[in-house]
Write a protein that holds these residues in place. Structure first.
Motif, PDB file in Angstrom:
ATOM      1  N   UNK A 626      -3.907   7.393  11.256  1.00 55.30           N
ATOM      2  CA  UNK A 626      -5.094   7.137  10.431  1.00 55.30           C
ATOM      3  C   UNK A 626      -5.032   7.863   9.084  1.00 55.30           C
ATOM      4  N   UNK A 627      -3.863   8.409   8.723  1.00 56.57           N
ATOM      5  CA  UNK A 627      -3.763   9.139   7.455  1.00 56.57           C
ATOM      6  C   UNK A 627      -4.038   8.233   6.258  1.00 56.57           C
ATOM      7  N   UNK A 628      -3.492   7.033   6.269  1.00 51.18           N
ATOM      8  CA  UNK A 628      -3.722   6.116   5.147  1.00 51.18           C
ATOM      9  C   UNK A 628      -5.200   5.780   5.026  1.00 51.18           C
ATOM     10  N   UNK A 629      -5.810   5.474   6.139  1.00 53.02           N
ATOM     11  CA  UNK A 629      -7.245   5.178   6.138  1.00 53.02           C
ATOM     12  C   UNK A 629      -8.040   6.362   5.594  1.00 53.02           C
ATOM     13  N   UNK A 630      -7.673   7.579   6.011  1.00 50.59           N
ATOM     14  CA  UNK A 630      -8.370   8.778   5.543  1.00 50.59           C
ATOM     15  C   UNK A 630      -8.220   8.945   4.035  1.00 50.59           C
ATOM     16  N   UNK A 632      -7.663   6.688   1.724  1.00 47.34           N
ATOM     17  CA  UNK A 632      -8.420   5.680   0.991  1.00 47.34           C
ATOM     18  C   UNK A 632      -9.924   5.909   1.136  1.00 47.34           C
ATOM     19  N   UNK A 633     -10.346   6.340   2.305  1.00 47.29           N
ATOM     20  CA  UNK A 633     -11.781   6.575   2.522  1.00 47.29           C
ATOM     21  C   UNK A 633     -12.295   7.671   1.582  1.00 47.29           C
ATOM     22  N   UNK A 645       0.642   4.686  -5.474  1.00 49.16           N
ATOM     23  CA  UNK A 645       2.001   5.170  -5.240  1.00 49.16           C
ATOM     24  C   UNK A 645       2.009   6.531  -4.552  1.00 49.16           C
ATOM     25  N   UNK A 646       0.915   6.899  -3.953  1.00 48.70           N
ATOM     26  CA  UNK A 646       0.853   8.153  -3.211  1.00 48.70           C
ATOM     27  C   UNK A 646       1.829   8.117  -2.026  1.00 48.70           C
ATOM     28  N   UNK A 647       2.620   9.177  -1.815  1.00 48.54           N
ATOM     29  CA  UNK A 647       3.524   9.185  -0.658  1.00 48.54           C
ATOM     30  C   UNK A 647       2.769   8.934   0.645  1.00 48.54           C
ATOM     31  N   UNK A 648       3.342   8.143   1.472  1.00 52.58           N
ATOM     32  CA  UNK A 648       2.846   7.787   2.795  1.00 52.58           C
ATOM     33  C   UNK A 648       1.633   6.855   2.759  1.00 52.58           C
ATOM     34  N   UNK A 649       0.595   7.167   1.993  1.00 53.84           N
ATOM     35  CA  UNK A 649      -0.675   6.440   2.087  1.00 53.84           C
ATOM     36  C   UNK A 649      -0.906   5.447   0.962  1.00 53.84           C
ATOM     37  N   UNK A 650      -0.113   5.487  -0.105  1.00 47.05           N
ATOM     38  CA  UNK A 650      -0.328   4.586  -1.227  1.00 47.05           C
ATOM     39  C   UNK A 650      -0.110   3.131  -0.850  1.00 47.05           C
ATOM     40  N   UNK A 729     -10.400  -4.116  -0.981  1.00 49.50           N
ATOM     41  CA  UNK A 729      -9.899  -2.925  -0.285  1.00 49.50           C
ATOM     42  C   UNK A 729     -10.402  -2.963   1.146  1.00 49.50           C
ATOM     43  N   UNK A 730      -9.620  -3.549   2.029  1.00 48.80           N
ATOM     44  CA  UNK A 730     -10.055  -3.705   3.416  1.00 48.80           C
ATOM     45  C   UNK A 730      -9.846  -2.447   4.240  1.00 48.80           C
TER      46      UNK A 730
END
Length: 884
Positions: A626-630, A632-633, A645-650, A729-730
């Motif tokens: 859930x890191x990407x979701x976190x 963006x949230x 372009x953020x590492x992992x979550x971009x 942004x879903x």
């Protein structure tokens, strides 16, 4: 000379017993392998399962087998199907009495990072050993029932205490008190004012044995008073000697003050004939003989311990060595519960790998709500802070810093609300500074504000750079040290746990290492649980961080932390290097938000710790996805565009362009991806290609509880890609995503149909009234046409009121739906008033909350889309009839 192999009997037990024993055997094997100790295991089929199968508890031949081994590793036994008392009496007590295990030894130690019911205790306050007489007293089973079943029934339970039994347990306690690392104090715990005969025997024996050990101080405490002292001042105790029943009671209370029965180690011992060790819920222990019967503690002297730890890494010392020291050294650096400095020893890099497959622990400390708020273009509302707090709690961050109470009304109000919130995993902390120069700590308003915030943990910042003390604070260095010591000591006396942020530590260490270390020593002496080394200017490079952390680690005896800024672009690297060099706590912010160029970004820091460095317990299992979701949230709540372009979550972190990379990824994903994107909740993308996306849609549909037909998956993939390309942004608008997936499967919402809407804003320039917004909507519900108009504070408010009026005719449940938040983001600021905007709307029905999204060049159209989606989702998932 070849050593004779040790024989270890293993009773795996029932329930959690086999699991605990299995872990204990891993430790046993690792130590024996490193030290070259030959051993063999003898399995005994004893416990509830054996009893239920055969009716046998402890046959004589098994008892004789247990007599023949050097040690017994005993797991928990018991089963609800077995009547209480059978296994306890005929298995556990019989082993104890038949093998004369007259010492029950229970160390009580406060572990760093482990929550307890008495948060005011620090590690140094709780370090005692309970020596419990194990074969006499009330537990001998003497007594009986007379006139059973009559109104005159009498139950007699006799306490038997022999001179022989009392003297041998007391002598053991005095010998233990004289061992290295103990404080040479024995306290008798009894109830001599009531149990006059038994108490008198114990007291006389203690007095006689004390005369033979003049270096050992003695004390007496009634058992009821001992319970109070355990909670109030456990540092009063070093070695406690007591009888069977009282020992049973106070050792369970000891478990409470050290964190729970799951970490309460102990053993039943016969020092004269061998040691038989019981594995408790959270621990196994290694048995050994010839007076080496204290659970792994070793020498508590940091000066002596450091060479010993270094010796374990290099050349093996000459002569026999007690392997308990090796075991404890490795556990110090490798426990999942946060133990880094048990017994005064410093952690050794990689120590935990020698004990088990899991890597050493690391503790994450999030400061998005304070450091993150210092970014120039961020201004959290109190509601924003509460939302982020709960999101971080869901993600499993152990500590979340809420802000600086008293610094401004918003922070103060936040703590009044946040301390009433229910958090499952995170612990809310308050931040503040030390007392001022020349001020008394108990009169410091800043410290009082910290107490008023009501958090168990306080993070206190103090100056560690001599330049700041002499030039900014305009005081002398001695006062700079005293400010830190006095402030922490005051907060500790008030029952707070304290983490200390040594501000500008690395610059201070380069300028005057003596002063910087004196500040840390003062914080440690006053009771700080973490010493956090701060690169406040953000200018340090990784090799400097590594060198300084290692030098500090050799001198500090409480866990270290790291807090770095990103001015040199090295914040993430510096944090990881510091962990490798021995720090335990890592502070940072989600997305790296912070003052100037920001702080260490906890998104890549966490992913690297788990996926690259083996610190798999950085977050609870399942949270990494859930890191990407976190990321963006938090960006959406902060009203900032997520870094694509953020590492992992971009958004583009795993997106590949057409050509060589695309074909390579199609054949073998790991050829061009350092980790699978789904491990952090992201997804793979290929520009100018229809490759990929289906697996993510299937996974999301299953997560939302949708049975998505296979032929609908390609349509859903394409719609998601098309919409995200224009700004949807879903990740943060799952309600809109669910509706999209349903429509891709052929679903049409049955609740209402929009015919038209309009809105206008009127402002009379000659009066002082605010502009008036009025909207009209035409809607069909259940075959009926509704035309409703309404006013509002703005065009969106007017549309919301008009739509609500139109739908409420057939859907009264809308009375319980509320629009919680409305956010607008300009996605392309190069087109002026014609730019595309994204609108996010949060709604709630008191039972659940949901977010919908709309995108358009027209802000009214984008708002209307998100609003309609919000009501559609709310009608699709109505509140339960008995919802409160």
């Amino acid at each position: 000379m070849t050593r004779a192999p040790r024989t270890i009997g293993v009773i795996r037990g029932d329930g959690t017993g086999p699991e605990v024993v299995g872990e204990a055997l891993k430790v046993l094997h690792a130590v024996a392998d490193l030290e070259g100790i030959p051993y063999r295991l003898v399995e005994f089929d004893l416990g509830a399962d054996r009893y239920l199968r055969t009716g046998e508890v402890l046959p004589d031949e098994d008892l004789e087998g247990l007599r023949s081994v050097d040690a017994i590793l005993l797991g928990a036994v018991g089963d609800p199907r077995v009547r209480p008392g059978i296994l306890e009496r005929d298995l556990l007590l019989r082993i104890r009495f038949e093998l004369d295990q007259y010492v029950n030894l229970r160390p009580v130690i406060r572990y760093p990072g482990v929550r307890t019911l008495v948060p005011g205790h620090a590690e140094g306050d709780v370090d005692l050993v309970v020596v419990r007489e194990n074969t006499e007293g009330l537990y001998t089973g003497a007594g009986g029932i007379h006139r059973r079943g009559t109104p005159h029934e009498v139950a007699v339970q006799e306490s038997i205490n022999t001179r022989h039994g009392v003297e041998r347990i007391v002598r053991y306690a005095f010998e233990l008190a004289e061992r290295p690392g103990r404080r040479r104090k024995v306290t008798l715990v009894h109830k001599t004012n009531v149990l006059t005969f038994a108490g008198d025997l114990y007291q006389r024996v203690v007095d006689e044995v004390a005369a033979e050990h003049p270096s050992v101080e003695t004390d007496y405490v009634h058992v009821d008073a001992a319970c109070v002292y355990f909670l109030e001042s456990p540092s009063r105790f070093d070695v406690i000697v007591t009888d069977n029943m009282f020992g049973d009671i106070i050792t369970d209370l000891g478990a409470v003050i050290q964190g729970g029965m799951g970490i309460a180690a102990g053993g039943n011992i016969n020092p004269n004939g061998g040691q038989h060790v019981r594995a408790h819920r959270g621990h196994g222990a290694l048995g050994n003989r010839a007076r080496h019967d204290q659970p792994a503690r070793g020498d508590r002297s940091p000066r002596d311990a450091a060479p010993r730890a270094r010796g374990a890494r290099g050349r093996r010392p000459r002569g026999p060595r007690d392997p308990r020291g090796l075991l404890q050294d490795d556990l110090d650096a490798g426990r999942r519960d946060g133990v880094h400095d048990l017994g005064g020893r410093r952690p050794r890099r990689g120590g935990g790998d020698r004990m088990s497959a899991s890597g050493p622990s690391v503790e994450l400390y999030d400061t998005t709500l304070r450091d993150g708020a210092q970014r120039a273009d961020i201004s959290y509302t109190i509601e924003d802070r509460l939302r982020i707090l709960h999101k971080l709690d869901q993600a499993g961050f152990p500590y979340v810093e809420g802000g600086w109470p008293g610094a401004n009304p918003r922070d103060t109000e936040f703590f009044k609300l946040a301390t009433k919130e229910t958090l499952r995993r995170a612990q809310l902390t308050a931040f503040g500074m030390t007392r001022r120069a020349g001020e008394r700590a108990d009169r410091s308003q800043v410290l009082r504000d910290l107490l008023d915030a009501g958090t168990e943990v306080v993070c206190l910042v103090g100056k560690a750079w001599d330049l700041h003390v002499t030039e900014a604070l305009r005081t002398d260095l001695d006062e700079g040290v005293a400010m830190v010591r006095d402030s922490i000591a005051f907060l500790r006396r008030e029952g707070r746990r304290v983490f200390f942020d040594a501000e500008h530590f690395f610059d201070g260490y380069r300028s005057d290492p003596g002063f910087a270390m004196a500040v840390l020593a003062a914080a440690e002496e006053a009771g700080a649980e973490r010493l956090v080394l701060c690169d406040t200017n953000g200018g340090m490079l990784p090799f400097e961080i590594d060198r300084i952390v290692r030098e500090v680690r050799e001198q500090a005896s409480v866990p270290l932390g790291i807090h770095v800024h990103n001015d040199a672009g090295c914040a993430v690297a510096n944090s990881l290097v510091a962990v490798e060099a021995g720090v335990y706590q890592v502070q940072g912010t989600i997305n790296g938000y912070g003052e100037r160029t920001g702080n260490a970004d906890l998104i890549p820091v966490t992913a690297d710790l788990v996926l690259k460095m083996g610190r798999t317990d950085a977050l609870p299992e399942g949270s990494l996805e859930h890191l990407t979701e976190l990321a963006h949230y938090v960006a959406e709540v902060a009203n900032l565009a997520p870094d694509s372009h953020q590492p992992y979550a971009g958004r583009y972190a795993f997106t590949h362009k057409a050509g060589l990379h695309t074909s390579g990824v199609a054949r073998l994903t790991r050829a061009y991806e350092h980790v699978p994107p789904e491990t952090v909740g992201n997804r793979r993308g290929v520009v100018a290609s229809d490759y990929g996306g289906g697996a993510t849609i299937r996974m999301k549909a299953a997560e939302l509880g949708l049975d998505l037909p296979e032929d609908a998956v390609p349509r859903a993939v394409q719609q998601v890609k098309d919409r995200e390309a224009v700004g949807y942004a879903f990740d943060v608008a799952e309600a809109s995503l669910e509706l999209l997936l349903r429509r891709a499967a052929g679903w049409n919402q049955p609740f209402f149909r929009i015919e038209s809407y309009r809105v206008h804003v009127e402002e009379r320039v000659d009066d002082d009234e605010p502009p008036l917004a009025e909207a009209t909507v035409k809607v069909r519900t259940n075959g009926t046409r509704h035309i409703e108009s309404a006013e509002g504070h703005g065009p969106v408010g007017a549309l919301d009121n008009a739509l609500r009026k139109a739908l409420a005719n057939d859907y009264p449940e809308l009375d319980r739906m509320t629009l919680e938040d409305y956010r607008v983001r300009v996605l392309d600021d190069t087109h002026g008033t014609g730019a595309v905007v994204r609108v996010l709307i949060d709604m709630s029905n008191g039972e659940r909350e949901w977010t919908t999204v709309g995108v358009s060049e027209n802000i009214i159209e984008a708002s209307w889309e998100a609003l309609v989606e919000g009501y559609t989702y709310g009608l699709l998932h109505p509140r339960s009839p008995d919802g409160v």
